[in-house]
Enzyme design. Sequence first.
Site, PDB file in Angstrom:
ATOM      1  N   SER A  98       0.818  -1.219   0.000  1.00 41.71           N
ATOM      2  CA  SER A  98       0.000   0.000   0.000  1.00 41.71           C
ATOM      3  C   SER A  98       0.850   1.267   0.000  1.00 41.71           C
ATOM      4  CB  SER A  98      -0.916   0.017   1.227  1.00 41.71           C
ATOM      5  OG  SER A  98      -1.810  -1.058   1.154  1.00 41.71           O
ATOM      6  N   HIS A 101      -4.091  -1.962  -4.877  1.00 38.45           N
ATOM      7  CA  HIS A 101      -3.755  -3.322  -5.317  1.00 38.45           C
ATOM      8  C   HIS A 101      -4.930  -4.207  -4.956  1.00 38.45           C
ATOM      9  CE1 HIS A 101      -3.279  -4.052  -1.067  1.00 38.45           C
ATOM     10  NE2 HIS A 101      -2.435  -3.026  -1.013  1.00 38.45           N
TER      11      HIS A 101
HETATM   12 MG    MG Z   1      -4.256   1.637   3.230  1.00 35.47          MG
HETATM   13 ZN    ZN Z   2      -2.478  -5.085   2.439  1.00 32.89          ZN
END
Ligand code: MG
Ligand code: ZN
Length: 524
Positions: free
Chosen positions: A94, A338
């Site tokens: 992230s 993602h």
């Molecule tokens: Mg996050």
């Molecule tokens: Zn994650």
Amino acid sequence: MRVSSLLLLAACTAPRPIPEPIVNAGPPHSQVRNLILFIGDGMGPQQVGFLDLYARRAPGSPFASGAPAMMRLAEQGMSGFSATDPGRELVVDSACSATQLALGLPSLSEVIGLDVHGEPQPTILQRAEAKGLWTGLVSDTRLTHATPASFAAHQPHRSMEDEIAVQMLASGAEVLLSGGLRHFAPQGGADLSERYPIPYPTTATRRDELDLLKRAEEQGYQLAFDRQSLREKAQPGQKLLGLFASSGMTDAITVREKLAATDEPTLREMTIAALDVLESSPEGFFLMVEGGQIDWAAHANDTGWMLHELLRLDAAVDAAMTWAADRDDTLIVVTADHETGGFGVSYSMFELPEPVELPGAGFADRPYQPSYDFGKPERLDAIANQRRPLFALLDEHDGGTAEALVALTTTDTAFPLTLTEAQRVLSSRDNPHHRPEGPQSRLPQTMPNIQELEAYYPAGERARTSLLARTIAHRQGVTWATGTHTHTPVPVLVWGPEPAMRRLTGWRHHAELGARMQEILLDD
Ligand code: MG
Ligand code: ZN
């Protein structure tokens, strides 16, 4: 002028009967004054598709009279895909992914606001501030967590949340709303509850004496710690720091179950408050809103929890769409950093279908009987009816008996474990990934008894949630491939002026998407 009428103008090719001054649209993308970026952490196309499937096919769907906001946004706007891979590796985390969006440049795994060489580069938020736009960050995790941090800080590792908190306050952002008070209060939390009306238990974890709450007040921020004060203090142009939890904010199932009883604002309420502050900006604004716990639920392979996190983000997107409905100067982008979990609704051998007589001529001579369990819509309601996240269920179980676990899965889910399954969920194995030294020394010496692909479940004891979730997955009609992230390109749903939408859709990479967002908002 409304966007729809702009589209209509563009589509109109017939000669006009009366000469009119040509509408001065300026350079192609100069119309975007405000950019609202939603990031569903872990929200790949499978997750977005699951929200759509639930909305349309669950017998008890709350969307009987209208599609989810994300589907409406894509329907009225445009959609594309974006690859997320980091600069040196293949699968993104992230921090790197949000950094790539924020900088418009490739970045490195687990870093905050640095390019692929490790160089700090200005983020879209910082460039917007420098140009006189107002900015805001909203998350349902905590302010110093990787996604919001990447828009306002520069650090070599996402875990440096004390340092991130200092930089976030220095970013000049007008609105900062999330959890994470523990990184803003000085070590020990000196008399915090006497100085401020904080309605939740707080553990100050800063390793120094910096009092960032005091500093924020000196910088002109109003402080909010609950829903009521957020509502009162979200005034046009008034700088606002809202910290609504010591660490991460509450999960979406608990929020739904206890909404009336909690002081914590919802993600939708925080989004509305941020827009209340930012909408009077003379130069426009940039706002990032994160649905951050989709990722947490997907790491846990917890389908019911994940569905409620998707609903939570969707309600915030709905608020932004309502706010922007009559505007032609605002671009809304919904994307993810993602995909998490390698999630899917899948067909199986679990409950093979019985033969059914169908009236169509094609079935005059034989019944309709597919060879597999292709999925039952009622299961979507059963998934949605989960009463709390599986991690909370295991917290309550607290190492108890297999019988106690069966009982808890019976009361809190529609998918009770058998005793044999419960015994397996509670069993452990040697952890082949534990090392005496280095980062892996944090992992315990034993791990939940995940038998296959256990290298993808690095969370130590926390992976027991995944073991429980995977044990009931075939009854839910779903599969989970991993306890981490996948490379899956993520959806990019955009709504706003058409030239800007065209520049963000198609097949992109997040570094490119980030660069184009900066161009659209700040350069054109
Ligand atoms: Mg996050
Ligand atoms: Zn994650």
